[in-house]
Design an enzyme around this catalytic site. Structure first.
Site, mmCIF file in Angstrom:
data_model
loop_
_atom_site.group_PDB
_atom_site.id
_atom_site.type_symbol
_atom_site.label_atom_id
_atom_site.label_comp_id
_atom_site.label_asym_id
_atom_site.label_seq_id
_atom_site.Cartn_x
_atom_site.Cartn_y
_atom_site.Cartn_z
ATOM 1 N N ASP A 74 0.777 -1.236 0.000
ATOM 2 C CA ASP A 74 0.000 0.000 0.000
ATOM 3 C C ASP A 74 0.816 1.298 0.000
ATOM 4 O O ASP A 74 0.552 2.195 -0.786
ATOM 5 C CB ASP A 74 -0.973 0.002 1.198
ATOM 6 C CG ASP A 74 -1.921 1.187 1.185
ATOM 7 O OD1 ASP A 74 -2.576 1.397 0.155
ATOM 8 O OD2 ASP A 74 -2.003 1.908 2.190
ATOM 9 N N CYS A 121 -22.990 4.879 -5.761
ATOM 10 C CA CYS A 121 -21.847 5.614 -5.186
ATOM 11 C C CYS A 121 -22.314 6.910 -4.507
ATOM 12 O O CYS A 121 -22.882 7.786 -5.176
ATOM 13 C CB CYS A 121 -20.839 5.928 -6.285
ATOM 14 S SG CYS A 121 -19.523 7.024 -5.716
HETATM 15 C C1 B12 Z 1 -4.901 6.699 -2.852
HETATM 16 C C2 B12 Z 1 -5.681 5.454 -2.577
HETATM 17 C C3 B12 Z 1 -7.037 5.575 -2.302
HETATM 18 C C4 B12 Z 1 -7.790 6.885 -2.506
HETATM 19 C C5 B12 Z 1 -8.045 7.059 -4.028
HETATM 20 C C6 B12 Z 1 -8.614 5.765 -4.678
HETATM 21 C C7 B12 Z 1 -8.429 5.619 -6.193
HETATM 22 N N1 B12 Z 1 -9.352 4.909 -6.825
HETATM 23 O O1 B12 Z 1 -7.478 6.118 -6.778
HETATM 24 C C8 B12 Z 1 -9.078 6.643 -1.655
HETATM 25 C C9 B12 Z 1 -8.865 7.130 -0.239
HETATM 26 C C10 B12 Z 1 -10.351 7.268 -2.204
HETATM 27 C C11 B12 Z 1 -9.110 5.121 -1.643
HETATM 28 C C12 B12 Z 1 -10.260 4.388 -1.439
HETATM 29 C C13 B12 Z 1 -10.296 2.997 -1.432
HETATM 30 N N2 B12 Z 1 -9.246 2.164 -1.432
HETATM 31 CO CO1 B12 Z 1 -7.424 2.736 -1.784
HETATM 32 N N3 B12 Z 1 -5.641 3.115 -2.274
HETATM 33 C C14 B12 Z 1 -5.038 4.187 -2.610
HETATM 34 C C15 B12 Z 1 -3.572 3.925 -2.999
HETATM 35 C C16 B12 Z 1 -2.664 4.332 -1.838
HETATM 36 C C17 B12 Z 1 -3.139 4.592 -4.314
HETATM 37 C C18 B12 Z 1 -4.196 4.464 -5.425
HETATM 38 C C19 B12 Z 1 -3.807 5.207 -6.675
HETATM 39 O O2 B12 Z 1 -2.663 5.280 -7.028
HETATM 40 N N4 B12 Z 1 -4.777 5.787 -7.344
HETATM 41 C C20 B12 Z 1 -4.506 6.464 -8.614
HETATM 42 C C21 B12 Z 1 -5.021 5.646 -9.760
HETATM 43 C C22 B12 Z 1 -4.458 6.209 -11.061
HETATM 44 O O3 B12 Z 1 -4.543 4.359 -9.622
HETATM 45 P P1 B12 Z 1 -5.433 3.012 -9.408
HETATM 46 O O4 B12 Z 1 -6.563 3.121 -8.487
HETATM 47 O O5 B12 Z 1 -4.443 1.955 -9.162
HETATM 48 O O6 B12 Z 1 -6.077 3.041 -10.788
HETATM 49 C C23 B12 Z 1 -5.685 2.340 -11.903
HETATM 50 C C24 B12 Z 1 -6.899 2.332 -12.720
HETATM 51 O O7 B12 Z 1 -7.311 3.668 -13.010
HETATM 52 C C25 B12 Z 1 -6.322 1.693 -13.901
HETATM 53 N N5 B12 Z 1 -7.352 1.507 -14.914
HETATM 54 C C26 B12 Z 1 -8.609 1.992 -14.951
HETATM 55 N N6 B12 Z 1 -9.263 1.475 -15.971
HETATM 56 C C27 B12 Z 1 -8.421 0.644 -16.580
HETATM 57 C C28 B12 Z 1 -8.637 -0.167 -17.667
HETATM 58 C C29 B12 Z 1 -7.585 -0.955 -18.103
HETATM 59 C C30 B12 Z 1 -7.814 -1.861 -19.226
HETATM 60 C C31 B12 Z 1 -6.323 -0.905 -17.446
HETATM 61 C C32 B12 Z 1 -5.211 -1.713 -17.889
HETATM 62 C C33 B12 Z 1 -6.149 -0.071 -16.331
HETATM 63 C C34 B12 Z 1 -7.215 0.666 -15.924
HETATM 64 O O8 B12 Z 1 -5.090 2.284 -14.151
HETATM 65 C C35 B12 Z 1 -4.705 2.914 -12.900
HETATM 66 C C36 B12 Z 1 -3.260 2.691 -12.631
HETATM 67 O O9 B12 Z 1 -3.014 1.499 -11.933
HETATM 68 C C37 B12 Z 1 -3.600 2.363 -3.207
HETATM 69 C C38 B12 Z 1 -2.296 1.635 -2.825
HETATM 70 C C39 B12 Z 1 -1.243 1.793 -3.901
HETATM 71 N N7 B12 Z 1 -0.037 2.129 -3.506
HETATM 72 O O10 B12 Z 1 -1.520 1.590 -5.065
HETATM 73 C C40 B12 Z 1 -4.807 1.908 -2.360
HETATM 74 C C41 B12 Z 1 -5.730 0.800 -2.899
HETATM 75 C C42 B12 Z 1 -6.013 1.099 -4.354
HETATM 76 N N8 B12 Z 1 -6.953 0.956 -2.119
HETATM 77 C C43 B12 Z 1 -7.532 -0.141 -1.818
HETATM 78 C C44 B12 Z 1 -8.786 -0.233 -1.147
HETATM 79 C C45 B12 Z 1 -9.151 -1.564 -0.521
HETATM 80 C C46 B12 Z 1 -9.636 0.892 -1.098
HETATM 81 C C47 B12 Z 1 -11.124 0.917 -0.682
HETATM 82 C C48 B12 Z 1 -11.923 -0.299 -1.131
HETATM 83 C C49 B12 Z 1 -11.199 1.099 0.864
HETATM 84 C C50 B12 Z 1 -12.583 1.330 1.416
HETATM 85 N N9 B12 Z 1 -13.404 0.289 1.597
HETATM 86 O O11 B12 Z 1 -12.934 2.436 1.731
HETATM 87 C C51 B12 Z 1 -11.598 2.224 -1.378
HETATM 88 C C52 B12 Z 1 -12.091 1.977 -2.812
HETATM 89 C C53 B12 Z 1 -12.479 3.229 -3.542
HETATM 90 C C54 B12 Z 1 -12.480 3.007 -5.068
HETATM 91 N N10 B12 Z 1 -13.632 2.711 -5.630
HETATM 92 O O12 B12 Z 1 -11.401 3.087 -5.681
HETATM 93 C C55 B12 Z 1 -6.772 -1.354 -2.370
HETATM 94 C C56 B12 Z 1 -7.459 -1.866 -3.653
HETATM 95 C C57 B12 Z 1 -7.957 -3.287 -3.635
HETATM 96 C C58 B12 Z 1 -8.749 -3.615 -4.884
HETATM 97 N N11 B12 Z 1 -9.425 -4.763 -4.856
HETATM 98 O O13 B12 Z 1 -8.755 -2.901 -5.882
HETATM 99 C C59 B12 Z 1 -5.340 -0.717 -2.632
HETATM 100 C C60 B12 Z 1 -4.578 -1.331 -3.790
HETATM 101 C C61 B12 Z 1 -4.530 -0.869 -1.310
HETATM 102 C C62 B12 Z 1 -3.923 -2.274 -1.140
HETATM 103 N N12 B12 Z 1 -2.605 -2.413 -1.236
HETATM 104 O O14 B12 Z 1 -4.622 -3.227 -0.955
HETATM 105 N N13 B12 Z 1 -7.881 4.592 -1.899
#
Ligand code: B12
Length: 301
Positions: free
Chosen positions: A120, A184
């Site tokens: 994380d 949501c």
């Molecule tokens: C900041 C953060 C948050 C923020 C922002 C969330 C967000 N969606 O960005 C907040 C506080 C809101 C949050 C909430 C939650 N979080 Co959070 N969070 C993080 C953190 C620290 C960084 C996320 C991040 O970089 N976001 C920026 C975006 C760009 O990245 P991303 O979410 O990974 O998104 C990807 C998608 O957009 C993707 N994408 C979208 N569409 C498509 C389509 C294709 C084809 C492809 C290839 C990619 C793709 O590309 C992005 C790059 O990876 C991570 C841990 C980490 N170091 O990664 C945990 C993490 C994402 N969180 C997690 C969890 C559990 C949650 C919650 C469920 C907690 C809760 N019950 O309240 C919620 C879920 C909210 C939601 N619907 O996303 C888990 C996810 C588990 C899972 N099954 O996905 C993580 C991975 C922590 C962990 N190590 O377990 N979180």
């Protein structure tokens, strides 16, 4: 490529009840840098995209990343106001313990190999690591979804200089389902865009003063830490398997009352709850959220 090391890894993980394990080879797919630059900054994550794409900064010589899902679905709890992932002991600590154990066991067979665990808080995008390691697809709720565990899992990874064979990303999708978008509370889900600044999960952890609109988002559902709405109605989660990890069923705290919190000094709160993720923003934020929900209840005639 070291197929033997991969088999050993899967064997070791299985002895720890872990069956959702994948591996990816560096570098990351170019999709990641595209996603990170189009999505913009998010709360609690570094803004520097370069840092987010650089496993070398964490472990020089990284060739592969081992990714492990830690499922947390549990049987229904009648009274709850804490998000499901935070009701058992802090996943950062629990996952770290598992990752360290797996590394120690791998080191017996591969003593000269380097390993570096992350959970994380590293700059890397955990969901994307898991996606590239074949462990799930990106749902419309923007969570990663695994066919057996739905999105109810946290992610732990191990960077290594072993050259492990790569798993392939899954080609599943949500199809026509839009249940998460409809429920949501912050209306932050769009087909290809996620607005983290109106996500209830973020707002329940936000320390700065809340606007009236933000307070209303918190008041929409009963949780005072995190938000599960976009996961609760997901068909993949409805049929997901319960967690096989023993720690998930131990020392659970699904509910915190105003009385419990007000009876504790800040110091005692931190002492009693230091092993739970919901404690990281402090007692006053949880109390603020409880009070917002109480206020809402009083408004309803
Ligand atoms: C900041 C953060 C948050 C923020 C922002 C969330 C967000 N969606 O960005 C907040 C506080 C809101 C949050 C909430 C939650 N979080 Co959070 N969070 C993080 C953190 C620290 C960084 C996320 C991040 O970089 N976001 C920026 C975006 C760009 O990245 P991303 O979410 O990974 O998104 C990807 C998608 O957009 C993707 N994408 C979208 N569409 C498509 C389509 C294709 C084809 C492809 C290839 C990619 C793709 O590309 C992005 C790059 O990876 C991570 C841990 C980490 N170091 O990664 C945990 C993490 C994402 N969180 C997690 C969890 C559990 C949650 C919650 C469920 C907690 C809760 N019950 O309240 C919620 C879920 C909210 C939601 N619907 O996303 C888990 C996810 C588990 C899972 N099954 O996905 C993580 C991975 C922590 C962990 N190590 O377990 N979180």
């Amino acid at each position: 490529m070291d197929h033997e090391a991969k088999s050993r890894l899967l064997q070791i993980a299985a002895t720890h009840h872990l069956d959702a394990v994948g591996t990816m080879r560096c570098p990351f797919s170019p999709i990641l840098s595209k996603q990170l630059s189009t999505n913009g900054p998010v709360p609690f994550a570094p803004e520097n995209i370069k840092e987010r794409l650089d496993p070398e900064a964490l472990l020089p010589g990284t060739r592969s990343i081992i990714v492990i899902l830690f499922p947390y679905k549990y049987k229904e709890e009648k009274q709850a106001n804490i998000a499901l992932y935070a009701r058992s002991k802090d996943y950062h600590r629990v996952l770290r313990k598992y990752l360290d154990a797996i590394i120690s066991e791998m080191k017996i067979s591969y003593p000269d190999t380097k390993f570096h665990p992350i959970v994380d808080t590293s700059p890397l995008a955990d969901r994307f690591l898991a996606y590239q390691a074949g462990l799930g697809f990106f749902g419309k709720n923007h969570c990663l979804i695994h066919p057996k565990y739905g999105s109810y899992f946290t992610i732990g990874s191990i960077l290594t200089d072993l050259s492990l064979p790569s798993d392939s990303p899954l080609t599943l999708s949500c199809g026509d389902c839009t249940r998460c978008m409809d429920v949501c509370p912050g209306r932050c889900l769009k087909e290809n865009k996620f607005n983290p600044w109106t996500c209830k999960s973020y707002l329940t952890q936000k320390k700065e003063p809340l606007t009236e609109a933000e307070e209303k988002i918190i008041q929409k559902t009963p949780l005072i830490f995190g938000c599960d709405e976009c996961q609760k109605y997901c068909p993949f989660n409805e049929r997901a398997s319960l967690s096989p990890i023993p720690e998930i069923s131990e020392a659970r705290i699904p509910y915190l009352s105003k009385e419990q919190l007000t009876s504790l000094s800040n110091r005692k709160f931190l002492k009693d709850y230091k092993e739970y993720a919901f404690a990281w923003r402090g007692k006053s934020i949880l109390l603020r959220n409880i009070e917002l929900l109480e206020k809402k209840k009083k408004e309803i005639p």
